[in-house]
Design an enzyme around this catalytic site. Sequence first.
Site, PDB file in Angstrom:
ATOM      1  N   ASP A   1      40.769  45.006  45.510  1.00 62.13           N
ATOM      2  CA  ASP A   1      41.484  45.482  46.693  1.00 62.13           C
ATOM      3  C   ASP A   1      42.467  46.586  46.323  1.00 62.13           C
ATOM      4  O   ASP A   1      42.769  46.810  45.135  1.00 62.13           O
ATOM      5  CB  ASP A   1      42.241  44.330  47.352  1.00 62.13           C
ATOM      6  CG  ASP A   1      41.315  43.315  47.997  1.00 62.13           C
ATOM      7  OD1 ASP A   1      40.183  43.701  48.359  1.00 62.13           O
ATOM      8  OD2 ASP A   1      41.711  42.147  48.130  1.00 62.13           O
TER       9      ASP A   1
ATOM     10  N   TYR B   1      40.869  37.308  34.870  1.00 59.76           N
ATOM     11  CA  TYR B   1      41.923  37.985  35.620  1.00 59.76           C
ATOM     12  C   TYR B   1      43.290  37.605  35.068  1.00 59.76           C
ATOM     13  O   TYR B   1      43.459  36.524  34.477  1.00 59.76           O
ATOM     14  CB  TYR B   1      41.887  37.587  37.102  1.00 59.76           C
ATOM     15  CG  TYR B   1      40.879  38.329  37.948  1.00 59.76           C
ATOM     16  CD1 TYR B   1      41.240  39.481  38.640  1.00 59.76           C
ATOM     17  CD2 TYR B   1      39.569  37.879  38.075  1.00 59.76           C
ATOM     18  CE1 TYR B   1      40.329  40.159  39.435  1.00 59.76           C
ATOM     19  CE2 TYR B   1      38.645  38.549  38.864  1.00 59.76           C
ATOM     20  CZ  TYR B   1      39.036  39.692  39.543  1.00 59.76           C
ATOM     21  OH  TYR B   1      38.132  40.360  40.326  1.00 59.76           O
TER      22      TYR B   1
END
Length: 262
Positions: free
Chosen positions: A58, A113
Amino acid sequence: MRRVAVKIAYLGDEFSGSQIQPSETNLRTVAGEILQNLALVDHVPPEKTELKFASRTDAGVSALGNVITFYTEFKDLGLLLRAANSISHGVYYTAITEVSDSFNPRMAEKRFYRYVTPDRRIDIEKFKAAARLFEGHHDYKRFAKNETGKSTVMAIDYVRVTQEDGMIITDFRADYFLWNMIRRIMAAIIQVGKGMSSLDDVKAKLAGEDGTFGIAKPDGLTLLDVTYPDLEFWKPDFCPYEKRIRQDLYIDHLKLLFHKSL
């Protein structure tokens, strides 16, 4: 033509996400930058490049090891990395390998992540306890953006928490992650660490109770790596973006000096 997989890195604050946006929005994206780069250095028309991503990110989310695939006329893979880096603005092309036409970058073995947040006003033990709740197999319906037809039942291999230089670093590993999943999980963990929510609140949401904890800011999130079984990426002996790194580090140092002087 050859089909290649390339590891890429980018800072999220320079782009409005990884995926191409409608032209009328005039938004800068990672995919848009890559297609512009390839159009300048390669001989493959954009419609035949067939650019694909391993993971979408995003707006504001960074990456150190996302993976893209595309078709190229380059025979020398090292030269391709050097050429792409020489004209790129914001995307670093770090490693490369040749792949078959059937290779799907979305079918990764593992994704890694990291989320970084300041440790101010956070009880680190409560923070760690909340993080541990998300390890293992759960229904993450309350911790992901709804995607029609996609199951929210999955497993996270680990959620590891460390502290460094006034920051809390939270690392995640799983086969895949749902849309907005880590940022929604981090919002819950941070709230527990700050005493705004309890461990029981988190357990209740994991058990299916209605409600959410909101979503953490995108700038703290980085896609560290995407791995595949039996696929090894090659890095040239020379750094194909050394000049750009020196310039970027210089600019970062100027910003650091400025902020320390305030």
